[in-house]
Motif scaffolding. Structure first.
Motif, PDB file in Angstrom:
ATOM      1  N   ASP A 108      12.986 -53.905   0.259  1.00 18.79           N
ATOM      2  CA  ASP A 108      14.030 -52.899   0.462  1.00 18.79           C
ATOM      3  C   ASP A 108      15.358 -53.367  -0.135  1.00 18.79           C
ATOM      4  OD1 ASP A 108      12.235 -51.296   1.778  1.00 18.79           O
ATOM      5  OD2 ASP A 108      12.870 -51.936   3.783  1.00 18.79           O
ATOM      6  N   GLN A 109      15.676 -54.642   0.070  1.00 16.72           N
ATOM      7  CA  GLN A 109      16.939 -55.176  -0.449  1.00 16.72           C
ATOM      8  C   GLN A 109      16.932 -55.207  -1.975  1.00 16.72           C
ATOM      9  OE1 GLN A 109      19.705 -55.857   1.412  1.00 16.72           O
ATOM     10  NE2 GLN A 109      20.695 -55.980  -0.587  1.00 16.72           N
ATOM     11  N   ASP A 110      15.812 -55.606  -2.594  1.00 17.64           N
ATOM     12  CA  ASP A 110      15.723 -55.615  -4.059  1.00 17.64           C
ATOM     13  C   ASP A 110      15.875 -54.207  -4.627  1.00 17.64           C
ATOM     14  OD1 ASP A 110      15.366 -58.348  -4.132  1.00 17.64           O
ATOM     15  OD2 ASP A 110      13.172 -58.225  -4.256  1.00 17.64           O
ATOM     16  N   ALA A 111      15.291 -53.225  -3.963  1.00 16.23           N
ATOM     17  CA  ALA A 111      15.412 -51.843  -4.429  1.00 16.23           C
ATOM     18  C   ALA A 111      16.860 -51.382  -4.352  1.00 16.23           C
ATOM     19  CB  ALA A 111      14.519 -50.925  -3.602  1.00 16.23           C
ATOM     20  N   LEU A 112      17.559 -51.725  -3.274  1.00 19.38           N
ATOM     21  CA  LEU A 112      18.962 -51.356  -3.139  1.00 19.38           C
ATOM     22  C   LEU A 112      19.806 -52.065  -4.192  1.00 19.38           C
ATOM     23  CD1 LEU A 112      21.116 -49.828  -1.564  1.00 19.38           C
ATOM     24  CD2 LEU A 112      21.291 -51.807  -0.041  1.00 19.38           C
ATOM     25  N   ASP A 113      19.549 -53.357  -4.382  1.00 24.69           N
ATOM     26  CA  ASP A 113      20.295 -54.127  -5.377  1.00 24.69           C
ATOM     27  C   ASP A 113      20.065 -53.609  -6.793  1.00 24.69           C
ATOM     28  OD1 ASP A 113      21.321 -55.692  -3.382  1.00 24.69           O
ATOM     29  OD2 ASP A 113      19.947 -57.383  -3.729  1.00 24.69           O
TER      30      ASP A 113
END
Length: 84
Positions: free
Chosen positions: A59-64
């Motif tokens: 989820d964090q990689d997608a947001l980043d």
């Protein structure tokens, strides 16, 4: 000749399903059984139905990924020019 019907042995059906046909039937059965609520599904059937855990991005990689190439503390102008 006797009035009793002649008893014949029952021949068993020898149906062969292709893997594709098996998964189509299993998918239909899962869909119908799932109408009543959650259920356990064979992993191979679930995979064929497209139910798999996405491991490509957290989820964090997608947001980043929305901010790739932008300086998080920089100004809104990606070219860095100050138009006056």
């Amino acid at each position: 000749m006797s009035d009793t019907p002649k008893i014949r042995p029952v021949e068993t059906a020898n149906a062969h399903l292709s893997e594709s046909d098996y998964f189509k039937l299993a998918t239909e059965a899962v869909n119908r059984a799932g109408e009543d609520g959650p259920l356990h599904v064979d992993p191979d059937v679930a995979d064929d139905m497209g139910a798999f855990r996405e491991t490509a991005l957290s989820d964090q990689d997608a947001l980043d990924s929305h901010f790739d190439g932008l300086e998080p503390t920089g100004d809104d102008d990606p070219a860095g020019s100050n138009v006056q």
